[in-house]
Design a protein around this motif. Structure first.
Motif, mmCIF file in Angstrom:
data_model
loop_
_atom_site.group_PDB
_atom_site.id
_atom_site.type_symbol
_atom_site.label_atom_id
_atom_site.label_comp_id
_atom_site.label_asym_id
_atom_site.label_seq_id
_atom_site.Cartn_x
_atom_site.Cartn_y
_atom_site.Cartn_z
ATOM 1 N N HIS A 332 -39.532 35.333 -6.276
ATOM 2 C CA HIS A 332 -41.288 36.130 -4.469
ATOM 3 C C HIS A 332 -40.163 36.985 -3.997
ATOM 4 O O HIS A 332 -39.954 37.107 -2.649
ATOM 5 N N GLN A 333 -39.304 37.782 -5.124
ATOM 6 C CA GLN A 333 -39.052 38.869 -4.202
ATOM 7 C C GLN A 333 -39.631 39.930 -3.393
ATOM 8 O O GLN A 333 -38.693 40.618 -2.464
ATOM 9 N N ASP A 334 -41.225 39.963 -3.227
ATOM 10 C CA ASP A 334 -41.728 40.852 -2.295
ATOM 11 C C ASP A 334 -42.185 39.787 -1.041
ATOM 12 O O ASP A 334 -43.044 40.584 -0.550
ATOM 13 N N ARG A 343 -32.186 42.316 0.267
ATOM 14 C CA ARG A 343 -32.246 41.678 -1.472
ATOM 15 C C ARG A 343 -31.392 41.910 -2.296
ATOM 16 O O ARG A 343 -30.803 40.969 -3.128
ATOM 17 N N SER A 344 -31.107 42.699 -2.390
ATOM 18 C CA SER A 344 -29.676 43.237 -3.702
ATOM 19 C C SER A 344 -29.045 42.782 -3.370
ATOM 20 O O SER A 344 -27.907 41.422 -3.901
ATOM 21 N N TYR A 553 -36.462 26.241 1.729
ATOM 22 C CA TYR A 553 -37.776 25.185 2.457
ATOM 23 C C TYR A 553 -39.002 25.778 2.759
ATOM 24 O O TYR A 553 -39.899 25.650 2.740
ATOM 25 N N ILE A 554 -39.022 27.139 3.117
ATOM 26 C CA ILE A 554 -40.137 27.554 3.598
ATOM 27 C C ILE A 554 -40.700 28.898 2.141
ATOM 28 O O ILE A 554 -42.061 29.046 2.312
ATOM 29 N N ILE A 555 -40.549 28.778 1.618
ATOM 30 C CA ILE A 555 -40.092 30.076 0.378
ATOM 31 C C ILE A 555 -41.132 27.953 -0.495
ATOM 32 O O ILE A 555 -42.908 28.703 -1.068
ATOM 33 N N GLU A 560 -46.969 29.478 4.030
ATOM 34 C CA GLU A 560 -47.845 30.397 4.992
ATOM 35 C C GLU A 560 -46.393 30.466 6.089
ATOM 36 O O GLU A 560 -47.130 31.821 6.631
ATOM 37 N N LEU A 561 -45.588 30.269 6.087
ATOM 38 C CA LEU A 561 -44.293 30.998 6.855
ATOM 39 C C LEU A 561 -43.836 31.781 6.759
ATOM 40 O O LEU A 561 -43.262 33.043 7.366
ATOM 41 N N ASN A 562 -44.813 31.978 4.884
ATOM 42 C CA ASN A 562 -43.536 33.535 4.572
ATOM 43 C C ASN A 562 -44.832 34.659 4.498
ATOM 44 O O ASN A 562 -44.730 34.989 3.588
#
Length: 572
Positions: A332-334, A343-344, A553-555, A560-562
């Protein structure tokens, strides 16, 4: 010309029965109280014939001086190099500890052998050349009163502190008190039915020997007479000292009287009546009865024991969970929540946390040269990378927020290059500390033989405790700085904010390692290793849980929160 006369007087009204005489060309006299009598005090109310006189009482210590005198004369006469062509004789008389008998003995020594005629040369006169004084000052003074008239030298200190060998090759020694330091052979007279016998040496009595060796008897060499009951006679004043104890001489008692003292820890005695306890080798300990040395157990935190196995499973499973979270973030990196905070750096932090878990495995198993080198250094460097990444993420949050303000001059400081530079520089400091540690006093495998009574602890000697605490101290410094920055940034808008989670993770991290130090210093062996492994796992789990579980938890559960629109709405 003077000629000796024939003396006809033969009556000696005060004879001295205790005397020894050996003729010689030259004669040395000696006055000594070999025996004495105890006289009852006269009351002057009874006839003199009723005065009680005891049996003569011998003084063995003074008799030693007589033996010394006889032995010395014998040795001198047997050695042609001392007095060639001259025979030395002696005339020894008893003075009975009485002044009048001292005077009488001195005058008798100046007379011929059998007649008391001082000042006359009767019969074959002995050539008296010296007189050995009494054994106390009073007796010597009484003798000097007479011998000085005749110009005869008086020798008071005779055979003191000298050593020589007799004709049998034995060493004869007189101590500073003139006492003959000599032992005696214990002989066994073996008789035969025809009346003949032989003497066999079966032991030795030597009062001057070291404690416990004064009397040595080889009972296996004793041949008992057929009329005896074949039982060894006892000559002790107390019972035997059994294995596990040793003999200690009682002060003021005979040499055969002693106390039985239990052996101390680490010492044993395997036989009865041992003079001292023997020390066990360093890799052994004394058993409960102190009569045997038992090999010590080898102790280290191994995979086979429950606590080692559990900690290893926790380390591996935690590392796998971290890898799973890393895979989730890569997948889910994007998404906005992954991209929101560099991110890195997130990937680098997760990789370093996974290695933090795995570094605990260096502490399990038998310590070796390689594992001892890698234990603390790898743990220190990997944790420094992890905390440096957290510090870089926290500073990035602050800089991004400040740079978004109008006319901000901080925008050039925001970027991946600056974050990587911070992580690299902070990590290199820890690398430098570890390199200095290894090059000066590197850790090495060691054995602790003394901390535990029955156990040998196989451990890694840190080489330098100061360098070890320098590594911990630098980690603590990075964690403290991260905590302060995160605490100050905790109220920034949610779209950028990891600060509150970093605050909790750093608070847990610092608490764990502050409590680790006293626990580490107060424990030994596998318990100390388990404490450090537990600290590594808990602090690593704190970083992983507080920073990444809310995002997971969000991912996974609340996708929907992401959403960028929701994050932007929260911001404003």
């Amino acid at each position: 010309m003077k000629h000796p006369i024939q003396c006809t007087t033969t009556v000696d009204f005060l004879p001295i029965p205790h005397a020894f005489y050996q003729p010689g060309d030259l004669v040395v006299g000696e006055i000594v109280s070999q025996v004495f009598y105890i006289y009852a005090t006269p009351s002057f109310k009874e006839e003199p014939t009723q005065l009680f006189v005891s049996e003569p009482i011998s003084v063995p210590k003074n008799y030693q001086h007589i033996l010394a005198m006889v032995s010395a004369v014998k040795e001198i006469n047997g050695n042609p190099n001392i007095l060639p062509n001259i025979t030395l004789g002696f005339h020894i008389l008893n003075s009975y500890y009485l002044a009048r008998m001292t005077y009488k003995a001195t005058l008798s020594a100046l007379s011929s052998q059998h007649k008391f005629l001082p000042n006359f040369k009767c019969d074959k006169q002995s050539n008296q050349i010296a007189v050995i004084g009494g054994l106390n000052s009073e007796m010597s003074a009484n003798m000097a009163t007479i011998v000085t008239i005749y110009k005869i030298p008086q020798i008071n200190l005779y055979l003191r502190s000298i050593t020589f060998n007799n004709s049998a090759g034995e060493t004869i020694h007189f101590n500073e008190n003139g006492e003959l330091k000599v032992g005696f052979d214990v002989t066994n007279w073996v008789t035969f039915p025809n009346g003949s016998f032989i003497r066999l040496k079966v032991g030795r009595l030597d009062p001057w020997a070291s404690p416990g060796e004064e009397l040595i008897i080889h009972d296996d060499q004793i041949v008992w007479h057929r009329t005896f009951n074949q039982v060894l006679p006892l000559s002790v004043c107390n019972d035997h000292c059994f294995p596990g104890s040793s003999r200690q001489k009682k002060e003021g008692k005979e040499f055969c009287c002693y106390d039985c003292v239990p052996c101390s820890d680490g010492m044993i005695s395997e036989q009865i009546d041992m003079g001292s306890c023997a020390i066990c080798p360093q890799d052994h300990y004394s058993n409960y009865n102190k009569n045997k040395c038992v090999p010590k157990d080898i102790s280290y935190l191994s995979y086979e024991e429950p606590i080692g196995f559990i900690l290893a499973i926790l380390a591996i499973s935690s590392s796998l969970v971290t890898a799973l979270i890393l895979g989730t973030f890569v997948k889910h990196q994007d998404t906005p929540i992954v991209r929101a905070n560099n991110r890195s750096l997130t990937y680098l932090l997760l990789i370093s946390i996974a290695h933090c878990f795995l570094s605990a495995l260096f502490f399990i198993g038998q310590p070796g040269k390689v594992t001892c080198l890698l234990r603390q250094t790898s743990f220190g460097i990997i944790f420094s990378v992890a905390i440096s990444s957290i510090l870089a993420k926290t500073i990035t949050v602050v800089l991004v927020f400040l740079a978004n303000k109008p006319s901000s001059k901080l925008r050039p400081l925001v970027g991946k290059r600056q974050a990587y530079t911070l992580v690299l520089s902070c990590s290199l400091v820890q690398v430098g500390i570890c390199v200095l540690w290894i090059s000066t006093s590197s850790p090495f495998p060691d054995k602790d033989l003394h901390s535990l009574k029955e156990t040998i602890i196989l451990e890694c000697n840190e080489g330098s405790a100061a360098m070890f605490f320098c590594v911990l101290g630098y980690m603590g410094f990075l964690a403290a700085v991260s905590f302060i920055v995160a605490f100050l940034a905790r109220k920034l808008p949610d779209s950028f904010n990891e600060a509150k989670f970093i605050t909790f993770s750093m608070l847990l991290f610092c608490s764990v390692w502050l409590s680790f130090i006293p626990s580490y210093l107060s424990t030994k062996g596998k318990s100390m290793v388990a404490v450090e492994i537990f600290s590594i796992l808990i602090s690593s789990a704190g970083l992983l849980g507080f920073i990444f579980l809310p995002k997971c938890y969000i991912i996974i559960l609340r996708p929907e929160l992401n959403n960028r629109k929701l994050l932007v709405k929260k911001k404003y």
